[in-house]
Design an enzyme around this catalytic site. Sequence first.
Site, mmCIF file in Angstrom:
data_model
loop_
_atom_site.group_PDB
_atom_site.id
_atom_site.type_symbol
_atom_site.label_atom_id
_atom_site.label_comp_id
_atom_site.label_asym_id
_atom_site.label_seq_id
_atom_site.Cartn_x
_atom_site.Cartn_y
_atom_site.Cartn_z
ATOM 1 C CB THR A 159 -1.018 -2.881 6.757
ATOM 2 O OG1 THR A 159 -2.313 -2.363 6.468
ATOM 3 C CG2 THR A 159 -1.036 -4.383 6.666
ATOM 4 C CG HIS A 189 -2.868 2.487 -1.779
ATOM 5 N ND1 HIS A 189 -2.895 2.519 -0.401
ATOM 6 C CD2 HIS A 189 -3.932 1.717 -2.134
ATOM 7 C CE1 HIS A 189 -3.919 1.804 0.041
ATOM 8 N NE2 HIS A 189 -4.554 1.303 -0.990
ATOM 9 C CG ASP A 229 7.857 3.862 0.721
ATOM 10 O OD1 ASP A 229 8.098 2.866 0.008
ATOM 11 O OD2 ASP A 229 7.576 3.764 1.937
ATOM 12 C CD GLN A 245 -2.332 -1.308 2.781
ATOM 13 O OE1 GLN A 245 -3.315 -0.675 3.150
ATOM 14 N NE2 GLN A 245 -1.694 -2.117 3.589
ATOM 15 C CG ASN A 246 4.160 1.386 2.360
ATOM 16 O OD1 ASN A 246 3.110 1.698 2.907
ATOM 17 N ND2 ASN A 246 5.105 0.708 2.969
HETATM 18 N N1 LIG Z 1 5.564 4.886 3.253
HETATM 19 C C1 LIG Z 1 4.491 5.152 2.502
HETATM 20 O O1 LIG Z 1 4.506 5.004 1.275
HETATM 21 C C2 LIG Z 1 3.244 5.604 3.194
HETATM 22 C C3 LIG Z 1 3.308 6.498 4.235
HETATM 23 C C4 LIG Z 1 2.113 6.919 4.822
HETATM 24 C C5 LIG Z 1 0.893 6.388 4.386
HETATM 25 N N2 LIG Z 1 0.880 5.505 3.372
HETATM 26 C C6 LIG Z 1 -0.411 4.865 2.974
HETATM 27 O O2 LIG Z 1 -1.540 5.617 3.448
HETATM 28 C C7 LIG Z 1 -2.583 4.739 3.927
HETATM 29 C C8 LIG Z 1 -2.904 4.896 5.419
HETATM 30 O O3 LIG Z 1 -1.729 4.693 6.095
HETATM 31 P P1 LIG Z 1 -1.424 4.678 7.671
HETATM 32 O O4 LIG Z 1 -0.276 5.519 7.912
HETATM 33 O O5 LIG Z 1 -2.664 4.844 8.464
HETATM 34 O O6 LIG Z 1 -0.886 3.215 7.774
HETATM 35 P P2 LIG Z 1 -1.561 1.838 8.016
HETATM 36 O O7 LIG Z 1 -3.033 1.929 8.116
HETATM 37 O O8 LIG Z 1 -0.976 0.962 6.996
HETATM 38 O O9 LIG Z 1 -1.009 1.517 9.547
HETATM 39 C C9 LIG Z 1 0.349 1.480 9.904
HETATM 40 C C10 LIG Z 1 0.558 0.247 10.793
HETATM 41 O O10 LIG Z 1 1.948 0.034 10.945
HETATM 42 C C11 LIG Z 1 2.202 -0.419 12.277
HETATM 43 N N3 LIG Z 1 3.600 -0.143 12.551
HETATM 44 C C12 LIG Z 1 4.166 0.985 13.023
HETATM 45 N N4 LIG Z 1 5.502 0.846 13.092
HETATM 46 C C13 LIG Z 1 5.790 -0.408 12.656
HETATM 47 C C14 LIG Z 1 7.003 -1.147 12.465
HETATM 48 N N5 LIG Z 1 8.198 -0.618 12.763
HETATM 49 N N6 LIG Z 1 6.907 -2.400 11.996
HETATM 50 C C15 LIG Z 1 5.728 -2.949 11.683
HETATM 51 N N7 LIG Z 1 4.540 -2.295 11.833
HETATM 52 C C16 LIG Z 1 4.580 -1.039 12.303
HETATM 53 C C17 LIG Z 1 1.202 0.337 13.119
HETATM 54 O O11 LIG Z 1 0.963 -0.355 14.332
HETATM 55 C C18 LIG Z 1 -0.036 0.364 12.200
HETATM 56 O O12 LIG Z 1 -0.862 -0.763 12.455
HETATM 57 C C19 LIG Z 1 -2.094 3.342 3.565
HETATM 58 O O13 LIG Z 1 -2.415 3.085 2.255
HETATM 59 C C20 LIG Z 1 -0.587 3.531 3.686
HETATM 60 O O14 LIG Z 1 0.142 2.479 3.186
HETATM 61 C C21 LIG Z 1 2.012 5.105 2.765
#
Ligand SMILES: NC(=O)c1ccc[n+]([C@@H]2O[C@H](COP(=O)([O-])OP(=O)(O)OC[C@H]3O[C@@H](n4cnc5c(N)ncnc54)[C@H](O)[C@@H]3O)[C@@H](O)[C@H]2O)c1
Length: 263
Positions: free
Chosen positions: A204, A133, A118, A115-116
């Site tokens: 996630t 995404h 990045d 879903q990332n």
């Molecule tokens: N890096 C990126 O590309 C990026 C950044 C922000 C949001 N998004 C996207 O936006 C949407 C909403 O995102 P969101 O931020 O609510 O994320 P999300 O709903 O995917 O939740 C993040 C999860 O990661 C867990 N987490 C935190 N640190 C962790 C670690 N070190 N190891 C494993 N798990 C860990 C948390 O407990 C949480 O359950 C999704 O589609 C997400 O993938 C992507």
Amino acid sequence: MDTNNASAALRELARQVADKARECRKIAVLTGAGVSAESGIPTFREAQTGLWERYDPVMLASVDGFRADPANVWKWYDERRQTMSKSRPNPGHEALATWEKLVKGQGGAFTVITQNIDNLHRQAGSESIIEMHGNIWYVRPVDAPFNEAFLLDECPLVEIPPRDERGRMLRPHVVWFGEMLDPDNLEAAFSLAVQAELFLSIGTSTAVYPAAALPFEAKRRGAVVVEINPHETELTRFADFSLAAPSGVALPLILDQLRADGA
Ligand SMILES: NC(=O)c1ccc[n+]([C@@H]2O[C@H](COP(=O)([O-])OP(=O)(O)OC[C@H]3O[C@@H](n4cnc5c(N)ncnc54)[C@H](O)[C@@H]3O)[C@@H](O)[C@H]2O)c1
């Protein structure tokens, strides 16, 4: 926590997952923002700091918000691109890329459904990736179909909002609130979940649909489901194995076990 300080209980769970993985030829992995947390990329909410605190997330990441103020939305994406350009894959991304090579070397299948946006899985060396995404380094003309996306890695952007050579305004090639996912990606992801013998859900919250349905669908079709997340989610009680640890710790532990066993 690093792998040296991992608890005996976590090591034992990693060993059990590796044992199970050795029996499986079809492995699918769903990742979310948590897998990039150890690379310093803030989650969606955390990215709304400072100037952006006063903005409704829907206005920064929706078609309506973009139509109302494309320059403002692009400024926010330009900042996120600058943050992401400084980030590097962490041991979790790297372990997944190495695991893929191990499995494929034995004739198996291993795909990361992320879903990332990045690009860090690709940077780490993963090859079979479905970006549900989109990808923040890609753009497409407003109102153009998904297959017109192209790479625009200029960072920071010189022109905001950016335009193509025909003068058409470009938008980030990411899926915004209320938008449909690329149907080809969606179909491929569900097909992998249905066929998977082992399905891992990593970093996630399993709260954002339709991606959140994938581990449940995999479980329903008989896959062994593994969750890696320091916090409990909707999936935790349905998972066969739940590793309550950062992915940058848990994944290298599983990989160490697989290698130790000569997999
Ligand atoms: N890096 C990126 O590309 C990026 C950044 C922000 C949001 N998004 C996207 O936006 C949407 C909403 O995102 P969101 O931020 O609510 O994320 P999300 O709903 O995917 O939740 C993040 C999860 O990661 C867990 N987490 C935190 N640190 C962790 C670690 N070190 N190891 C494993 N798990 C860990 C948390 O407990 C949480 O359950 C999704 O589609 C997400 O993938 C992507």
